[in-house]
Enzyme design. Structure first.
Site, PDB file in Angstrom:
ATOM      1  N   GLN A 109       0.810  -1.219   0.000  1.00  0.00           N
ATOM      2  CA  GLN A 109       0.000   0.000   0.000  1.00  0.00           C
ATOM      3  C   GLN A 109       0.844   1.269   0.000  1.00  0.00           C
ATOM      4  OE1 GLN A 109      -2.647  -0.327   3.387  1.00  0.00           O
ATOM      5  NE2 GLN A 109      -3.490  -2.280   2.687  1.00  0.00           N
ATOM      6  N   HIS A 174      -1.053   0.217   5.728  1.00  0.00           N
ATOM      7  CA  HIS A 174      -1.606   1.186   6.672  1.00  0.00           C
ATOM      8  C   HIS A 174      -0.688   2.389   6.896  1.00  0.00           C
ATOM      9  CE1 HIS A 174      -4.737  -1.715   8.632  1.00  0.00           C
ATOM     10  NE2 HIS A 174      -4.713  -1.801   7.301  1.00  0.00           N
ATOM     11  N   TYR A 277      -9.793   7.626  20.101  1.00  0.00           N
ATOM     12  CA  TYR A 277     -10.855   7.008  19.303  1.00  0.00           C
ATOM     13  C   TYR A 277     -10.844   5.480  19.355  1.00  0.00           C
ATOM     14  CZ  TYR A 277     -12.260  11.602  18.179  1.00  0.00           C
ATOM     15  OH  TYR A 277     -12.747  12.888  18.327  1.00  0.00           O
ATOM     16  N   TYR A 288      -9.892 -10.439  10.065  1.00  0.00           N
ATOM     17  CA  TYR A 288     -10.262 -11.012   8.768  1.00  0.00           C
ATOM     18  C   TYR A 288     -10.539 -12.502   8.874  1.00  0.00           C
ATOM     19  CZ  TYR A 288      -8.767  -6.508   6.996  1.00  0.00           C
ATOM     20  OH  TYR A 288      -8.655  -5.151   6.768  1.00  0.00           O
TER      21      TYR A 288
END
Length: 396
Positions: A109, A174, A277, A288
């Site tokens: 990514q 990420h 958060y 997953y």
């Protein structure tokens, strides 16, 4: 590739490939035993059935485009994940790669990610960009640099590295990496927690910048007015995030983000100074593999709840608030790119409460970024080796 232009009206409710755009709320959740903390926190009513959009290809042949920003003359800067930055003219002509960028780690990514131009670009020609920075021995991390675009738009000059996520990690996932200015001129940067089970715990560690929203001076260093968090790095704005790949300043002047959840649990947040958060302690989602994350809990009093969440996920990337004139019914809406969802997602808001959701272009491709052009049209980037920059206008 030969460049083409395509103009077509798409009846979104009628097209067979877009059937799921009207049925997305009937798909069962991955975690049916989990319950929202308040009414309307997920699965808002479906809106905009039967809306028509006119599509125009601005440019094609982009290699996994990731981020974009519009220049004062109406042209665009667009990043390609492998490490190239290009300009796209108002006629849709792609430039050669702009020189002067630092090396990127484009595995997985990673790569060249978001791009942002100065509000006074016409005077300063300054540009910011984020990327996966190689740190040696297979490690990498999110970084942000700034430079001055040459008058002929062929090179970035006076390049300076202004932010490095710490610590680096051996991971290809990420990176977070969206950029947004606030009204005081400070720069928000979203960072991912690097995905793996060991570094994900650092989203709760305020001595690191993994899984955080940071707020810095545009030329580097913590911005003034940041919260004081015990034991925290001074650039941290909020923490406990997983992988925020959507960020935009709202009409209310606040930063809004959307972050990737695990299997289920993408979150819309309005990160406030100094608040936590929750990731990975609380989440609307699961591994997953289907097993619980941590204790499998969705709420605790010390953690902030998302304003809205998706299960199944849309896999968010790119975000803009609509404040243009072409789509009169979209004023104040949040527009979000969906990767796994392969759609442009629109949320209607009443303050911070989501009151309706629509999905457009369902199945046409992975939407990597969303922006609103000077003329009020909506611009999207599709994520593929043959990516497209597409303009959307109301159908006629």
């Amino acid at each position: 590739m030969t460049r083409t232009r395509l103009m077509l009206a798409v009846a979104l409710a009628a097209a067979p490939a877009l059937l799921s755009a009207q049925d997305f709320n009937v798909t069962p959740p991955n975690s049916p035993e989990q319950r929202p903390a308040f009414e309307g926190q997920t699965r808002a009513p479906v809106i905009d059935q039967g809306v028509e959009l006119q599509q125009e290809i601005i440019a094609e042949g982009l290699s996994n485009p990731w981020g974009m920003d519009q220049l004062p003359d109406g042209s665009w800067l667009v990043t390609e994940r492998a490490g190239t930055l290009r300009s796209v003219s108002t006629e849709g002509v792609l430039s050669d790669p702009i020189k002067g960028l630092p090396e990127v780690d484009a595995r997985g990514q990673g790569g060249l990610l978001d791009v942002l131009i100065a509000e006074d670009f016409a005077k300063t020609r300054r540009v910011w960009w984020s990327y996966a920075e190689p740190r040696g021995n297979g490690k990498n991390a999110t970084a942000v640099a700034t430079g001055v675009l040459s008058p002929d738009r062929t090179e970035l000059e006076d390049v300076q590295l202004i932010f490095q996520q710490q610590p680096a990690w051996s991971s290809t996932a990420h990176f977070g990496s969206r950029l947004a200015f606030d009204r005081e001129g400070a720069l928000f940067i979203t960072t991912g927690e690097r995905s793996q089970r060991e570094p994900r715990q650092l989203a709760q560690d305020v001595s690191t910048t993994l899984g955080k929203v940071v707020r810095i001076d545009p030329m580097g260093g913590p911005a003034s007015g940041n919260p004081t968090i015990e034991g925290a790095l001074p650039e941290i704005w909020s923490y406990g995030h997983r992988n925020p790949q959507s960020a935009a300043l709202g009409p209310d002047g606040a930063l809004w983000t959307v972050e990737h959840g695990p299997r289920g649990g993408d979150e819309l947040n309005r990160p406030e100074a100094g608040l936590n958060y929750g990731w990975p302690v609380v989440t609307y989602g699961e591994e997953y593999s289907g097993s619980p994350i941590g204790q499998g809990i969705t709420a605790e009093s010390e953690f902030e709840q998302p304003l809205y969440y998706w299960d199944p996920v849309i896999a968010p990337s790119g975000m803009a608030f609509y404040e243009g004139e072409l789509f009169s019914d979209w004023q104040g809406s949040v527009l979000i790119g969906g990767l796994a969802g392969q759609a442009l997602v629109r949320l209607e808001l009443d303050g911070t409460r989501v009151t309706g959701e629509a999905r457009y272009l369902q199945g046409q491709g992975r939407v990597r970024d969303v922006d609103v052009a000077q003329d009020g049209s909506v611009i999207i980037l599709t994520d593929s080796g043959d990516g497209v920059m597409l303009r959307l206008k109301p159908g006629r």
